[in-house]
Write a protein that holds these residues in place. Structure first.
Motif, PDB file in Angstrom:
ATOM      1  N   GLN A 179      -5.526  -0.213  -0.673  1.00  0.00           N
ATOM      2  CA  GLN A 179      -5.893  -1.195   0.348  1.00  0.00           C
ATOM      3  C   GLN A 179      -5.184  -2.515   0.104  1.00  0.00           C
ATOM      4  OE1 GLN A 179     -10.231  -1.546   0.169  1.00  0.00           O
ATOM      5  NE2 GLN A 179     -10.313   0.655  -0.219  1.00  0.00           N
ATOM      6  N   GLU A 180      -4.945  -3.263   1.196  1.00  0.00           N
ATOM      7  CA  GLU A 180      -4.369  -4.605   1.070  1.00  0.00           C
ATOM      8  C   GLU A 180      -5.361  -5.520   0.371  1.00  0.00           C
ATOM      9  OE1 GLU A 180      -3.296  -6.099   4.972  1.00  0.00           O
ATOM     10  OE2 GLU A 180      -2.711  -4.055   5.529  1.00  0.00           O
ATOM     11  N   GLY A 209      -9.944  -1.543  -9.422  1.00  0.00           N
ATOM     12  CA  GLY A 209      -9.802  -0.358  -8.584  1.00  0.00           C
ATOM     13  C   GLY A 209      -8.911   0.717  -9.169  1.00  0.00           C
ATOM     14  N   SER A 210      -8.518   0.574 -10.413  1.00  0.00           N
ATOM     15  CA  SER A 210      -7.671   1.603 -11.022  1.00  0.00           C
ATOM     16  C   SER A 210      -8.472   2.891 -11.139  1.00  0.00           C
ATOM     17  CB  SER A 210      -7.194   1.151 -12.397  1.00  0.00           C
ATOM     18  OG  SER A 210      -6.537   2.229 -13.023  1.00  0.00           O
ATOM     19  N   ASN A 211      -7.947   3.966 -10.567  1.00  0.00           N
ATOM     20  CA  ASN A 211      -8.673   5.239 -10.685  1.00  0.00           C
ATOM     21  C   ASN A 211      -8.124   6.074 -11.829  1.00  0.00           C
ATOM     22  OD1 ASN A 211      -6.271   5.905  -9.615  1.00  0.00           O
ATOM     23  ND2 ASN A 211      -7.065   6.673  -7.670  1.00  0.00           N
ATOM     24  N   ASN A 212      -7.442   5.424 -12.743  1.00  0.00           N
ATOM     25  CA  ASN A 212      -6.860   6.101 -13.891  1.00  0.00           C
ATOM     26  C   ASN A 212      -7.649   5.704 -15.131  1.00  0.00           C
ATOM     27  OD1 ASN A 212      -5.084   7.481 -15.431  1.00  0.00           O
ATOM     28  ND2 ASN A 212      -3.256   6.567 -14.590  1.00  0.00           N
ATOM     29  N   SER A 213      -7.243   4.672 -15.819  1.00  0.00           N
ATOM     30  CA  SER A 213      -8.045   4.154 -16.930  1.00  0.00           C
ATOM     31  C   SER A 213      -7.541   2.765 -17.251  1.00  0.00           C
ATOM     32  CB  SER A 213      -7.930   5.054 -18.168  1.00  0.00           C
ATOM     33  OG  SER A 213      -6.769   4.744 -18.916  1.00  0.00           O
ATOM     34  N   VAL A 220       0.859  -1.187   0.000  1.00  0.00           N
ATOM     35  CA  VAL A 220       0.000   0.000   0.000  1.00  0.00           C
ATOM     36  C   VAL A 220       0.896   1.238   0.000  1.00  0.00           C
ATOM     37  CG1 VAL A 220      -1.643   1.327   1.406  1.00  0.00           C
ATOM     38  CG2 VAL A 220      -1.922  -1.160   1.151  1.00  0.00           C
ATOM     39  N   GLY A 221       0.583   2.198  -0.853  1.00  0.00           N
ATOM     40  CA  GLY A 221       1.411   3.409  -0.937  1.00  0.00           C
ATOM     41  C   GLY A 221       2.416   3.357  -2.065  1.00  0.00           C
ATOM     42  N   ARG A 272      -0.811  -9.148  -5.631  1.00  0.00           N
ATOM     43  CA  ARG A 272      -1.015  -9.184  -4.181  1.00  0.00           C
ATOM     44  C   ARG A 272      -0.494  -7.883  -3.602  1.00  0.00           C
ATOM     45  NH1 ARG A 272       2.392 -13.147  -0.253  1.00  0.00           N
ATOM     46  NH2 ARG A 272       1.828 -12.156   1.731  1.00  0.00           N
ATOM     47  N   VAL A 273      -1.350  -7.201  -2.849  1.00  0.00           N
ATOM     48  CA  VAL A 273      -0.954  -5.944  -2.221  1.00  0.00           C
ATOM     49  C   VAL A 273      -0.901  -6.154  -0.712  1.00  0.00           C
ATOM     50  CG1 VAL A 273      -1.543  -3.509  -1.858  1.00  0.00           C
ATOM     51  CG2 VAL A 273      -1.958  -4.578  -4.089  1.00  0.00           C
TER      52      VAL A 273
END
Lengths: 645, 193
Positions: A608-609, A586-590, A561-562, A632-633
């Protein structure tokens, strides 16, 4: 009595209905029209038509005569489908001196020309708001370059090309203080100026650069067209607001009986430049160029521009008085006639280029505006088209001696003869046409078979879709004596202007793939054996390959995360029409759409993990659904090492 | 041997040099998704696609059925075939110089034998590619093998494979026919005398 009234009411009603029916009387009969626009399955259209998207900042590509939509080219707007304007490779395309501007108002597509005829190499288009001109490469149908126009208030009168793309010309709609400064708006007359811009085009790679700007009196400059043939060395610009009003222009800029067409001798401008008459001025603008080798855009910030002042350059500009608030200015295929669409005028004035030269020679001036000579109207006018409909805006030509003008207010297209200035035919449009397009209709050699009316309003023509109705174009057959409507087709955005060209000119240069071997993107992964994940501090670079039907690597662990995760995705395919998509949850880009042999990079910052799937978004093969993987995050503090397979 | 026959033999020998410039064999694949066609060209010393990227794309398609990728660099025949053909050409020149009819028979026989061995070898490569499929192939059709036809056409799932001699192969065949004609003409001339 009541009965009689009822009957007469019914008669009136039916006659209204009858009138409504006959309104479409100019339509070719349905069967005939259908045959003319029907393109059988597997057959090609005869023409490509490029329609501007107006306020959506795009260009849409249609086939004629079918009216089928083929592609939307993102130019001044982001496209989350392909990643244009979101991917690291394309973000620089939308940089300006005002920062990153991912939208605009794109009006006038213009095909590049060789000897005054469209050559199918490039398509130029303007951005009105944050003044820019873009060049689209017609091999790939992608935006290849965007140049910002400094010292411009609104880049409306552009981009119009000279006979061999020597220049792409542009004029400012809004005059502004030059250089920009904090002044009262009421000081318009003293402080506001306009500019006419000449953009040089590299004949080999199309690279644009601003050669010079001409500082002109503070009017509103509207549209432009370059000369051709005998008028090759000249460019023409319409202007309105010769009153130089700065408030309620609807009234205050509609007072003068005549405004101006500015005629500019660009050959002479070159001579003055060579003599050192140009002055360097500090300013800031961007030139964004998409490099075909690295498939990556670069932004170059430029800090000066060369300005020519008409006061130092006698003979550079003349004003042709033109009734009344002229909008379009169109040069006929011979290059002799300059047709202005005076939107408040009751006639269409047609200027004669040869008469203009004679009047200049005789110094037949009626005065000057800030030192720019104003020619005598009667000395330069070739003729006036009487009764051309109300609100004439734009004119195109069929190459057979006829001109076609849109009349906005009376909602019609009027056909008239060059030389006699007689109206020979008229046809209603549905409704309020702005521009019109004949393939090659502004060139030396029009393919005068069809005419497209680009209408502003479509009430009652299509199924309603709420307050916002679709935009529309109408295809009109102009091969006979009478114009005939063949087809209505809805369009994307507001189709402001359009250009069309025979399909074979473009098809033969069509690019099918990017050669992987020649992909010089520094983040390219040319073989699966180089696919890898690397950590650099809090940046993680994923060098991912995509091929039918898998990604390599497909499982990635050790991201925290980060982290800033850059997915550098290379499409290893070398087959036409096999792009791959890339999307991560969950990509907030495209997402990305990567062409064969291309590399694109998208930034992803997981918050988020968890375990995040990624997958291909473009149905690529029988095993498309299997083309997926996981990231895996872990928590920011975890000590999971980077690993992948 | 008469001059006319020797000229014919010279012509035949020159035709064989065409093997250095044209593909010997063509395999073309037809499928609905490839309206523009996709195919292989087998040369004396290399295997290429019909169009620049066809070999890559055929290998990509073949991976679905578990066929090994075609890697021309790993086929030893392509390394020594040019020497064999160069040998045939030299032999042909020698025949023309020595003017012995028996040698012509020998030359034709050597070409035919080499051609037969070559075709057999080609068949074996086809057999090897078509039968030795990866057990992990995504698409497994029971009983299905993917050996292309030696000559002629064959439907392999959605692909119709068409295998025919290329210009080089045709030139080689014509060279043999011309050499035979040279012998016949030579014999007739003798009888006439």
């Amino acid at each position: 009595m009541k009965k009689i009234m009822l009957i007469s009411f019914a008669v009136i009603l039916s006659s209204i209905t009858f009138v409504n029916c006959t309104q479409s009387g100019e339509t070719a009969n349905d069967e005939e029209a259908a045959k003319k626009v029907y393109v059988a399955p597997g057959k090609y259209d005869e023409f490509y038509a490029f329609l501007s998207g107006g306020f959506n900042g795009q260009v849409s590509v249609y086939g004629l005569p079918s009216g089928r939509l083929f592609k939307i080219i993102s130019v001044f707007s982001q496209n989350p489908e392909t990643g244009y304007g979101y991917s690291e490779e394309t973000k620089p395309m939308l940089m300006t001196s005002y920062g990153y501007i991912p939208w605009d108002d794109a009006h006038h597509p213009e095909l590049s020309m060789t000897n005054g005829v469209p050559d199918g190499r490039w398509l130029f288009i303007n951005a009105n708001n944050t003044c820019r001109v873009a060049r689209i490469d017609l091999k790939s149908f992608e935006t290849a370059e965007i140049i910002e126009i400094p010292n411009s208030g609104g880049n409306h009168g552009s981009p119009f090309v000279t006979e061999n793309n020597e220049y792409v010309i542009a004029s400012t709609r809004f005059s502004v203080p030059i250089p920009e400064k904090d002044v009262p708006i009421s000081s318009y007359k003293e402080n506001f100026k306009g500019t006419l811009t000449f953009i040089k085009v590299d004949p080999h790679n199309g690279d644009m650069s601003i050669a010079f700007q001409i500082l002109v009196p503070g009017l509103d400059y509207d549209l432009a067209h370059a000369g051709k043939g005998p008028s090759h060395d000249w460019a023409f610009f319409t202007s309105y607001n010769s009153e130089q009003a700065n408030s309620l222009l609807e009234i205050n800029a509609s007072k003068n009986d005549k405004d101006f067409v500015a005629a500019v001798n660009w050959k002479l401008a070159e001579k003055y430049l060579a003599e050192g008459k140009g002055k360097k001025m500090q300013t800031t603008y961007y030139n964004n160029f998409f490099d075909e080798k690295t498939l990556t855009a670069k932004s170059n910030k430029i800090t000066s521009v060369t300005i020519l002042n008409p006061k130092d350059c006698p003979g550079l500009i003349y004003y042709l008085p033109t009734p009344k608030s002229p909008h379009g200015v169109d040069v006929d295929p011979s290059g002799e006639y300059i047709v202005a669409g005076g939107k408040l005028s009751t006639v269409i004035p047609v200027h004669s280029f040869s008469k203009m030269l004679k009047a200049i020679e005789k110094k037949d001036f009626i005065g000057d505006k800030d030192g720019i000579p104003i020619l005598r109207y009667e000395s330069v006018i070739a003729g006036e088209v009487e009764n051309p409909g109300l609100g004439p805006l734009h004119t195109e030509f069929d190459g057979k001696g006829y001109a076609y003008t849109t009349a906005f207010i009376t909602s019609e297209i009027v056909k008239w003869k060059l030389g006699t200035w007689e109206v020979v035919d008229r046809i209603p449009t549905y409704y309020s046409p702005g521009h019109l397009c004949i393939p090659g209709g502004d060139s030396k050699n029009p393919w005068g078979k069809y005419l497209i009316a680009l209408n502003k309003i479509t009430k009652d023509r299509y199924l309603p879709t709420g307050p916002e109705l679709c935009q529309s174009a109408q295809l009109i057959d102009i091969t006979g004596d009478k114009m005939k409507i063949l087809l209505d087709f809805p369009t994307v955005g507001e189709p402001h202007y359009a250009q069309a060209i025979p399909a074979d000119i473009i098809m033969k240069n069509n690019q099918r793939i990017y050669e992987l071997e020649k992909n010089e993107n520094p983040n390219a992964t040319k073989s699966e054996k180089y696919a890898r994940v690397e950590r650099k501090g809090d940046e993680v670079h994923v060098y991912l390959t995509a091929t039918r039907s898998h990604f390599k690597p497909d499982n990635i662990e050790g991201i925290k995360v980060g982290d800033k995760v850059y997915f550098h995705v290379t499409n290893l395919e070398q087959d036409w029409d096999i792009p791959h998509g890339f999307a991560v949850k969950g990509s907030n880009n495209s997402e990305l759409l990567i062409m064969p042999g291309e590399t694109k990079t998208i930034l992803w910052q997981p918050q988020q993990e968890g375990v995040y799937p990624f997958y291909c978004t473009d149905f690529c093969s029988a095993l498309h659904q299997e083309m997926q993987g996981y990231v895996r995050v872990s928590s920011a503090k975890s000590n999971t090492k980077i690993s992948f397979n | 041997m008469k001059t006319i026959s020797r000229l014919l033999l010279l012509f035949a020998t020159l035709m064989i040099t065409g093997l250095f410039f044209f593909p010997i064999w063509n395999i073309d694949l037809h499928a609905p998704q490839y309206p523009e066609g996709i195919g292989l060209r087998i040369w004396l010393n290399k295997i290429t696609g019909e169009k620049p990227f066809d070999l890559i794309n055929i290998n990509k398609l073949n991976h679905y059925i578990g066929m090994k990728p075609i890697v021309p660099e790993s086929i030893p025949e392509l390394k020594y075939m040019p020497y064999i053909v160069a040998g045939i050409i030299l032999f042909g020149m020698l025949v023309i110089l020595l003017k012995k009819r028996q040698l012509v028979f020998g030359w034709i026989a050597s070409i035919v034998v080499i051609a037969i061995i070559g075709l057999y070898d080609f068949y074996m490569w086809g057999y090897h590619y078509g039968h030795n499929l990866s057990p992990e192939a995504p698409i497994k059709v029971p009983g299905m093998t993917y050996q292309p036809p030696l000559i002629g056409s064959k439907q392999l799932l959605n692909m119709k494979a068409e295998s025919l001699p290329g210009i080089g192969g045709i030139l080689l065949g014509l060279a043999v026919l011309i050499a035979i004609a040279a012998i016949i003409i030579d014999k007739r001339e003798l009888k006439g005398n």
